[in-house]
Design a protein around this motif. Structure first.
Motif: not given
Length: 415
Positions: A406-410
């Motif tokens: 995962n990018l752990d994006a906002d």
């Protein structure tokens, strides 16, 4: 909506074509190095984590010989010698050169057709345009739903344009990057100034082109260039809160270290550059960037590429960068998330083998589809590029890739 579209959240309805807007938090990180304003940036994204081989999940293609219906002739300055089997001039405008992409709420995409046929001198009859497309990954095709041509009806451009009707052409600007603001208007990054260009939803220029202080390309009418030709704003990201633009130069400003690219901050509320910039260091001075998009307050995704195509393509990568400069070397941190020349393809999507290559000279469209899925588009440089099949003009391809983590994006930049 196809099963594939549902799985990716790519609804392909074409009724009410609405313009979606991304909104999220602010940006910040300690900036290290000379000639920069020091700013404290806080936000999401911990230490960089390793990413393994990414996987191809979808493939669609728009044929190179696709034209804007009922449009004007083009290509008159290309000569009559066939290029990859295609002979100019053309009866219509080609739908080509995808160099920026924005996702719409209905699952369609707005894509930016760039300069035209390669340079200022041969693109005066190419009309700059934002196209609207819908990939159908079940059939592997791309539908063109319409679009808007770019114009300056109110006379904001301070220099002479190619056309008296003030329709903008590839001899006026080389638009290479695109974001959509909260109000649905578009900000485009240009390479000839370099300029920031602000258009409404109908493609009409809303204000005078915004120059970059202290930096000029050879095509800039103000003279005194300190940037190589066609090396202006190739990538541009919008901050998650919609308050800042982050335009990224493709070329190195004279006097900067070889392969060092400047990433600027433009305050949309104040309408000016903040004086803050970061350094993106290319892996090699011979490389270039293709696009830049936000992941959260501090991190962005950037395409880095060489100039090769086909079997000669050696570097086509997607990096996750962090403006906080955690190793304190004066440059943004870079983490490789995808090698576009080495994508796993266990299901032979698109009829390709177990390893998929995206081997184009210019790969200039990048969009986040979910926290592990990216859309990637090529600029086919019609009719010049032949990275897929020697002797044939490249199609406009739209692929989706699944990252290994995962990018752990906002969450507010996610669909």
């Amino acid at each position: 909506m196809t099963a594939t579209a549902r799985r990716l959240g790519l609804g392909l309805g074409i009724g009410a074509l609405t313009l979606a807007v991304l909104a999220v938090p602010t940006a910040a990180a300690n900036l290290i190095g000379a000639d920069r304003t020091e700013v404290n940036l806080t936000g999401q994204g911990g230490p960089a984590k390793p990413f393994r081989q990414a996987t191809l999940t979808n493939f669609a293609s728009l044929p190179a010989l696709t034209w804007v219906p009922g449009s004007e002739p083009s290509g008159s300055l290309l000569g009559t010698t066939p290029v990859n089997g295609v002979t100019a001039p053309f009866a219509d405008q080609p739908v080509q050169g995808f160099s920026g992409v924005q996702r719409n709420a209905d699952g369609t995409f707005d894509v930016l057709s760039d300069n035209g046929f390669g340079n200022k001198a041969n693109s005066s009859d190419f009309v700059l345009r934002i196209q609207r497309i819908a990939p159908n990954f079940d059939s592997g095709s791309v539908d063109v739903l319409g679009g808007v041509s770019l114009t300056d009806p109110n006379g904001y451009v301070p220099f002479a344009l190619t056309r008296p009707d003030r329709v903008l052409t590839g001899a006026d600007f080389d638009v290479e990057s695109m974001v959509r603001a909260k109000d649905g208007s578009y900000w485009l990054g240009d390479e000839f100034g370099p300029y920031l260009l602000h258009f409404d939803r109908a493609g009409r220029l809303l204000q005078a082109p915004v120059p970059l202080p202290g930096v000029r390309a050879p095509e800039n009418p103000a003279g005194q260039p300190n940037l190589p030709s066609s090396k202006g704003f190739e990538g541009m990201a919008l901050s998650p809160d919609g308050r800042s633009l982050y335009p990224l130069l493709e070329g190195t400003v004279a006097g900067d270290p070889a392969g060092a690219l400047r990433l600027y901050q433009f305050d949309l509320v104040a309408g000016r550059y903040t004086g803050t910039w970061w350094t993106y260091q290319l892996d090699s001075p011979n490389h270039a960037i293709g696009d830049a998009i936000s992941v959260d307050n501090n991190r962005m995704l950037v395409i880095e590429r060489d100039g090769g195509e086909g079997a000669g393509a050696l570097v086509k990568k997607v990096y996750l960068i962090d403006r906080r400069d955690r190793d304190r070397d004066g440059k943004v941190d870079k983490t490789l998330v995808a090698d576009l020349l080495n994508l796993a393809n266990p299901h032979n999507i698109g009829g390709f083998g177990p390893v998929f290559r995206f081997p184009f000279t210019t790969i200039e469209g990048l969009v986040v589809l979910d926290d592990r899925t990216l859309g990637v588009l090529n600029d086919n440089n019609f009719p010049s590029s032949n990275g897929r099949t020697p002797g044939q003009p490249d199609n406009n391809e739209f692929i989706t890739i699944r990252l290994s983590a995962n990018l752990d994006a906002d969450k507010r930049i996610l669909p």
